[in-house]
Design an enzyme around this catalytic site. Structure first.
Site, PDB file in Angstrom:
ATOM      1  N   ASN A   9     119.815  55.666  49.590  1.00 21.43           N
ATOM      2  CA  ASN A   9     118.490  56.102  51.103  1.00 21.43           C
ATOM      3  C   ASN A   9     118.269  55.582  51.411  1.00 21.43           C
ATOM      4  O   ASN A   9     116.830  54.984  51.085  1.00 21.43           O
ATOM      5  CB  ASN A   9     117.519  57.113  51.154  1.00 21.43           C
ATOM      6  N   LYS A  11     116.798  54.865  54.761  1.00 21.64           N
ATOM      7  CA  LYS A  11     115.996  54.935  55.414  1.00 21.64           C
ATOM      8  C   LYS A  11     115.588  54.688  56.675  1.00 21.64           C
ATOM      9  O   LYS A  11     116.864  53.939  57.300  1.00 21.64           O
ATOM     10  CB  LYS A  11     114.180  54.952  54.744  1.00 21.64           C
ATOM     11  N   HIS A  94     114.072  65.365  53.249  1.00 24.39           N
ATOM     12  CA  HIS A  94     113.884  64.347  51.902  1.00 24.39           C
ATOM     13  C   HIS A  94     112.413  64.694  52.437  1.00 24.39           C
ATOM     14  O   HIS A  94     112.000  65.477  53.399  1.00 24.39           O
ATOM     15  CB  HIS A  94     114.244  63.020  52.727  1.00 24.39           C
ATOM     16  N   GLU A  96     109.902  62.895  53.960  1.00 24.32           N
ATOM     17  CA  GLU A  96     109.168  62.182  54.463  1.00 24.32           C
ATOM     18  C   GLU A  96     109.453  63.111  55.961  1.00 24.32           C
ATOM     19  O   GLU A  96     108.859  63.217  56.317  1.00 24.32           O
ATOM     20  CB  GLU A  96     109.720  61.011  54.356  1.00 24.32           C
ATOM     21  N   GLU A 166     113.091  64.835  43.684  1.00 25.96           N
ATOM     22  CA  GLU A 166     111.667  63.614  44.301  1.00 25.96           C
ATOM     23  C   GLU A 166     110.495  64.079  44.228  1.00 25.96           C
ATOM     24  O   GLU A 166     110.088  64.462  44.646  1.00 25.96           O
ATOM     25  CB  GLU A 166     112.623  63.234  45.306  1.00 25.96           C
ATOM     26  N   GLY A 172     108.826  55.051  46.234  1.00 22.96           N
ATOM     27  CA  GLY A 172     108.056  54.078  46.791  1.00 22.96           C
ATOM     28  C   GLY A 172     107.270  53.253  46.296  1.00 22.96           C
ATOM     29  O   GLY A 172     106.597  53.077  47.125  1.00 22.96           O
ATOM     30  N   SER A 212     111.389  55.486  42.684  1.00 16.35           N
ATOM     31  CA  SER A 212     111.160  54.596  42.608  1.00 16.35           C
ATOM     32  C   SER A 212     112.211  54.022  41.072  1.00 16.35           C
ATOM     33  O   SER A 212     111.793  53.563  39.976  1.00 16.35           O
ATOM     34  CB  SER A 212     110.408  54.231  41.572  1.00 16.35           C
TER      35      SER A 212
HETATM   36  P1  PGA Z   1     112.825  55.031  46.163  1.00 12.81           P
HETATM   37  O1  PGA Z   1     112.731  56.365  47.642  1.00 12.81           O
HETATM   38  O2  PGA Z   1     113.312  54.289  45.146  1.00 12.81           O
HETATM   39  O3  PGA Z   1     111.786  53.808  47.345  1.00 12.81           O
HETATM   40  O4  PGA Z   1     110.972  55.395  45.638  1.00 12.81           O
HETATM   41  C1  PGA Z   1     113.728  56.995  47.434  1.00 12.81           C
HETATM   42  C2  PGA Z   1     113.380  58.115  47.827  1.00 12.81           C
HETATM   43  O5  PGA Z   1     112.873  57.986  49.356  1.00 12.81           O
HETATM   44  O6  PGA Z   1     114.550  59.197  48.943  1.00 12.81           O
END
Ligand code: PGA
Length: 255
Positions: A9, A11, A94, A96, A166, A172, A212
């Site tokens: 992803n 983003k 997601h 976010e 998630e 992140g 992560s």
């Molecule tokens: P990350 O993000 O691997 O940077 O923690 C995962 C995601 O938001 O899909």
């Protein structure tokens, strides 16, 4: 047998030029064919990404869509538009988007239906905040997210869907859920799907873990019974890390 699926992803990262560079670097790596490999890139990079990955086994996805096919929705993109480009996957819900763009369980459900109607494979995201986990409501909350996301979706469509668990506190942050925590929730997601449909349906739906995920923890996560793949942010932006994730079976890792 569920085929593992690892999706990057990106983003809001990578211009078209950077997309070309990163995908060319990824293509220099010999990627395992045992893992379904997906890159969910910004809308503006989809066309370039599809052209570069044609006949390579890498599939391209979007990170969002609108539930209507067309109309007065300034700034939005529909599943029809994504399909026309050759997009195969789409991330829906997601955290976010739930956090910053008013995404709700209801809009997730509408988007899931739109994606399935137009032949896109949805990657539906669910997960709890740290506060919700500390309050002990994480299991009920994620179960509820699944029930609402799949409302009025038939079993044949449900089977095509990928679910990504998630935990928001692990995205992140460098904090990964332990493989036991991740497996517990992915197992609960499968059980919930079984109660909505039946064992046959729930046993083919792939459930990813995200938050992560890195080359040094992927092998352990993938060794868990209910984890069929990963949704990866940060580590998907570096070709060598992404390659190591896809080739996790041959990684020397700390299992
Ligand atoms: P990350 O993000 O691997 O940077 O923690 C995962 C995601 O938001 O899909």
């Amino acid at each position: 047998m569920r085929k593992p699926i690892i999706a990057g992803n990106w983003k809001m990262n990578n211009t078209i030029e950077q997309t070309n560079d990163l995908i060319k670097e990824i293509l220099e790596i010999e990627l395992s064919g045992d893992v379904e490999t997906v890159l969910c890139v910004p809308y503006t990079s989809i066309q370039a990404a599809i052209e570069l990955t044609r006949e390579t086994g890498i599939k391209i996805g979007a990170q969002n869509l609108h539930w209507e096919k067309k109309g007065a929705y300034t700034g939005e993109i529909s599943s029809v538009m994504l399909k026309e480009l050759g997009t195969e996957y789409v991330i829906i819900g997601h955290s976010e988007r739930r956090q910053y763009f008013c995404e709700t369980d209801e809009t997730v459900n509408m988007k899931l239906k739109a994606a399935l109607n137009d032949g896109l494979i949805p990657i539906v995201c669910v997960g709890e905040t740290l506060g919700q986990r500390e309050d002990g409501i994480h299991l009920t909350l994620v179960k509820d997210q699944i029930v609402k996301a799949f409302k009025d979706i038939g079993s044949k469509d449900a089977e095509k869907t990928v679910v990504a668990y998630e935990p928001i506190w692990a995205i992140g942050t460098g904090k990964t859920a332990t493989s036991e925590q991740a497996n517990e929730m992915c197992g609960l997601i499968r059980k919930t799907l079984e109660s909505l449909y039946d064992k046959g349906t729930s046993s083919v739906i792939r459930v990813q873990y995200g938050g992560s995920v890195k080359p040094d923890n992927i092998k352990e996560l993938m060794s868990m019974e209910h984890i069929d793949g990963a949704l990866v942010g940060g580590a998907s932006l570096k070709a060598s890390d992404f390659g190591r994730l896809i080739n996790y079976k041959t990684e020397e890792a700390n299992v």
